[in-house]
Design a protein around this motif. Structure first.
Motif, short mmCIF file in Angstrom:
data_model
loop_
_atom_site.label_atom_id
_atom_site.label_comp_id
_atom_site.label_asym_id
_atom_site.label_seq_id
_atom_site.Cartn_x
_atom_site.Cartn_y
_atom_site.Cartn_z
N ILE A 102 0.84 -1.21 0.00
CA ILE A 102 0.00 0.00 0.00
C ILE A 102 0.87 1.26 0.00
CG2 ILE A 102 -1.65 1.34 1.37
CD1 ILE A 102 -2.92 -1.30 2.20
N ALA A 103 1.93 1.22 0.83
CA ALA A 103 2.82 2.38 0.90
C ALA A 103 3.42 2.67 -0.46
CB ALA A 103 3.91 2.12 1.93
N ILE B 251 2.14 1.92 -3.46
CA ILE B 251 1.13 2.47 -4.36
C ILE B 251 0.89 3.96 -4.07
CG2 ILE B 251 -1.35 2.47 -4.87
CD1 ILE B 251 -1.32 -0.46 -4.91
N ILE B 252 0.78 4.30 -2.77
CA ILE B 252 0.51 5.69 -2.42
C ILE B 252 1.66 6.59 -2.85
CG2 ILE B 252 0.21 7.29 -0.47
CD1 ILE B 252 -1.43 5.11 0.90
N SER B 253 2.89 6.19 -2.52
CA SER B 253 4.02 7.07 -2.84
C SER B 253 4.19 7.20 -4.35
CB SER B 253 5.30 6.54 -2.19
OG SER B 253 5.81 5.47 -2.96
N THR C 227 1.76 7.00 -6.59
CA THR C 227 0.71 7.88 -7.09
C THR C 227 1.07 9.34 -6.85
OG1 THR C 227 -0.80 6.15 -6.42
CG2 THR C 227 -1.77 8.23 -7.08
N ILE C 228 1.55 9.62 -5.62
CA ILE C 228 1.88 11.01 -5.30
C ILE C 228 2.97 11.56 -6.22
CG2 ILE C 228 2.90 12.50 -3.51
CD1 ILE C 228 1.38 10.78 -1.45
N SER D 160 -3.64 17.31 -5.76
CA SER D 160 -4.61 16.35 -5.23
C SER D 160 -5.36 16.98 -4.06
CB SER D 160 -3.90 15.07 -4.80
OG SER D 160 -2.90 15.37 -3.86
N SER E 27 -12.85 7.82 -5.86
CA SER E 27 -12.94 7.46 -4.44
C SER E 27 -14.32 7.84 -3.89
CB SER E 27 -11.83 8.14 -3.64
OG SER E 27 -12.10 9.52 -3.52
#
Lengths: 248, 384
Positions: free
Chosen positions: B29-30, B32-34, B36-37, B47, B355
């Motif tokens: 998850i970490a 994917i988030i980083s 995306t950012i 965002s 979302s």
């Protein structure tokens, strides 16, 4: 036997399931208060015969007259017959979503239109008679098989039938529970109820039956009093059957 | 305890696997988030949800709340959400009614009836619902033009722009009609109690259902007629070029509603049928032997037991219907997805809009299933 006192009169009854000839030329007359035990090997048509009496099965030929009402397609007559005939099944068929008391009062309230309190009192009376008044608030799933079958008997009796049909009432029970159900049935027989019982409990048969009927392959092979039936059976088929079920 | 016995111990081994799994998921998850950012930064996209306050500057033709093109994106999405809820509720109600009736009728001994229902079920559930939505929409769009509207009793008009129904304007006196309506509801509660008491005393069974239906319709209607008709029905009339007055239901809503409810009802009818068949035939025989009529047997014996089997898959069908309503986008019914797409295209905030979709459907579905689970718990059997 007086012709007028017959509460059930079956003449030349024939029934088929598809091509299978289940009942062949059945003639039977049952008088008021008579107790008849029907036995025979499985598939001999004995359950089908008593299921025809309250029209759970439809017959194709012959006449069935119950308490003056002939069973035909006339729904009124079927209703009238079912008012007079109670039935107890092998698999109890209690309503699992209703408690014991509600099982007994449902038909009283909705069919007989009886006030609820009166229905409950009547139901309790019969639960006393089958010796389980203390289980009134329980659900069928919480009871043993023997208790369930006694509730089923009480449920039928609540409707005050003239005739009671028993379709192998003890076949689904453990040995020690058979006795408690048979005891209730013996009590019932002593009150003078007209009873037709499909069973293999020969002890019960010799104790209460006025007549024993032996069926095989859709035919009534032999009809006799218990003493004659057990001590002096007429047909070889009956002898073979008796030797098999009494051998152990 | 040495390391070897740690590994062969059932409990510690289980614990080790669980810890490894949690760490693995967290790392994924970490990442994917980083990822995306960084990508969003590279593309120069901001965002966050602040765009919801910006002006939407597009129109929505079906709205339950105040909305204009000067309203915000946030409000547009709320309008869309409400439109989705409208179709979900209308669809669930109709699908349940049609489904239960069809399910019971398919078991009918009447050959013609059971065949007809079988044909309906097999036809409708084997054609993709998207095609059915478009099918109904095309049919509605091929109705006559406004000028030649088909009318039912000169108060309901059908044309290719939808269905025009009389609308109601409530003036001051109309409060009385509503008071009478609620009065009837309260009275019915007491009638119910009285009929129970009377049954307990005399055994007579009061026809509560018919009485209730009669009173609910009759008394408010009587009040309406006796007072000087405080509710002003705006019945549409034919104008020269257009219909005047009334309330228009768009062909999109009607098409979507017809398609979703008949489609889902086909599945529900099979669920109902299997539920009824799951109740052993002995139950019906015992009821017959006691002299219960077939309709009473169905109501008092069969359905209460069948419901235990019916409810869980029925819940899934309700959720399917709700989610299938997003196919509205194909015919331009402005549900949350349709409006959200416009918002997404204009603002470019793809992740945020998606979302919102997900949270919206998740919430709606969880509320539905929570209610259905509560109901299922209530009708559970006592086993021991």
């Amino acid at each position: 036997m007086n012709e007028n006192s017959a509460v059930i009169e079956i003449s030349d009854l024939n029934k088929w399931f598809g091509n299978f000839h289940v009942l062949r030329d059945i003639n039977l007359s049952v008088s008021q208060g008579e107790r008849i035990v029907i036995c025979g090997p499985s598939g001999s048509g004995k359950s089908t015969l008593i299921r025809c009496i309250n029209r759970l099965e439809e017959h194709q030929e012959g006449r069935i007259v119950v308490d003056g009402n002939e069973l035909t397609h006339d729904l009124k007559n079927i209703d009238a017959v079912r008012r007079e005939v109670g039935m107890v099944f092998q698999s109890f068929n209690l309503f699992p979503h209703l408690n014991v008391l509600e099982n007994c009062t449902l038909a009283l309230i909705w069919v007989r239109k009886m006030p609820k309190l009166e229905a409950e009192n009547l139901a309790m009376e019969y639960l006393h008679r089958v010796k389980i008044p203390e289980q009134a608030q329980k659900f069928p799933g919480q009871l043993s098989g023997g208790q369930q079958q006694r509730v089923a008997i009480a449920r039928s009796l609540c409707m005050r039938p003239k005739i009671m049909l028993f379709d192998e009432p003890t076949s689904a029970l453990d040995p020690e529970m058979i006795k408690e159900v048979l005891d209730v049935m013996v009590d019932l027989a002593e009150t003078g109820m007209t009873m037709l019982v499909v069973t293999h409990e020969m002890g019960f048969a010799s104790q209460v039956a006025d007549q024993i009927i032996f069926m095989d392959e859709g035919l009534i092979v032999e009809q006799n009093t218990p003493e004659e039936f057990f001590n002096n059976p007429k047909s070889d088929r009956t002898k073979l059957f008796l030797s098999q079920i009494l051998s152990h | 305890m040495n390391t070897k016995s740690l590994w062969t111990n059932e409990r510690t081994r289980g614990l080790i696997f669980q810890v490894l799994l949690v760490v693995g998921i967290a790392v994924f998850i970490a990442f994917i988030i980083s990822n995306t950012i960084t990508n969003l930064e590279k593309a120069g996209l901001a965002s966050g949800y602040s765009f919801l306050g910006d002006t939407a500057s597009f129109d929505i033709n079906q709205r339950l709340i105040e909305y204009s093109s000067t309203s915000t994106y946030g409000r547009a999405i709320i309008v869309g959400g409400l439109n989705t809820i409208v179709i979900a509720i209308l669809g669930i109600l109709a699908a349940t009614v049609i489904g239960f009736i069809a399910g019971i009728l398919r078991l009918s001994k009447n050959y013609l009836i059971s065949r007809l229902v079988t044909i309906y079920v097999e036809f409708v559930r084997n054609v993709p619902v998207l095609l059915q939505i478009i099918f109904w929409w095309v049919i509605l769009l091929s109705l006559p033009k406004v000028r030649n509207s088909l009318s039912i009793g000169d108060s309901i008009f059908l044309n290719n722009r939808g269905i025009r129904l009389p609308s109601a304007n409530f003036s001051e006196g109309s409060v009385l009609v509503f008071l009478v309506f609620f009065g009837v509801l309260i009275t019915l509660y007491f009638i119910k109690r009285w009929s129970h008491k009377r049954q307990e005393k005399t055994g007579k069974i009061f026809p509560f259902g018919f009485t209730a239906l009669g009173l609910i319709i009759f008394l408010p209607a009587l009040t309406f007629l006796l007072t000087d008709q405080p509710i002003d029905f705006n019945v549409p009339t034919r104008g020269r070029f257009n219909l005047k007055g009334g309330f228009n239901v768009t062909p999109e809503l009607v098409a979507l509603w017809l398609a979703l409810s008949t489609y889902t009802a086909a599945f529900i009818s099979e669920i109902v049928r299997s539920g009824i068949l799951s109740v052993s035939s002995g139950q019906r025989e015992a009821a017959s032997a006691l002299g219960l009529k077939p309709s009473l047997t169905m109501r008092k014996i069969i359905l209460p037991q069948a419901l235990r089997v019916i409810i869980p898959p029925l819940t899934s069908q309700y959720l399917n219907l709700t989610k299938n309503s997003s196919l509205a986008v194909a015919i331009g019914y402005q549900d949350i997805v349709s409006i959200g797409d416009t918002v997404l295209n204009q603002s470019g905030q793809a992740l945020e809009v998606i979302s919102i979709f997900m949270i919206f459907y998740l919430t709606l579905s969880l509320i539905t299933s929570a209610f259905m689970n509560w109901y299922n718990k209530r009708i559970e059997l006592v086993e021991r």
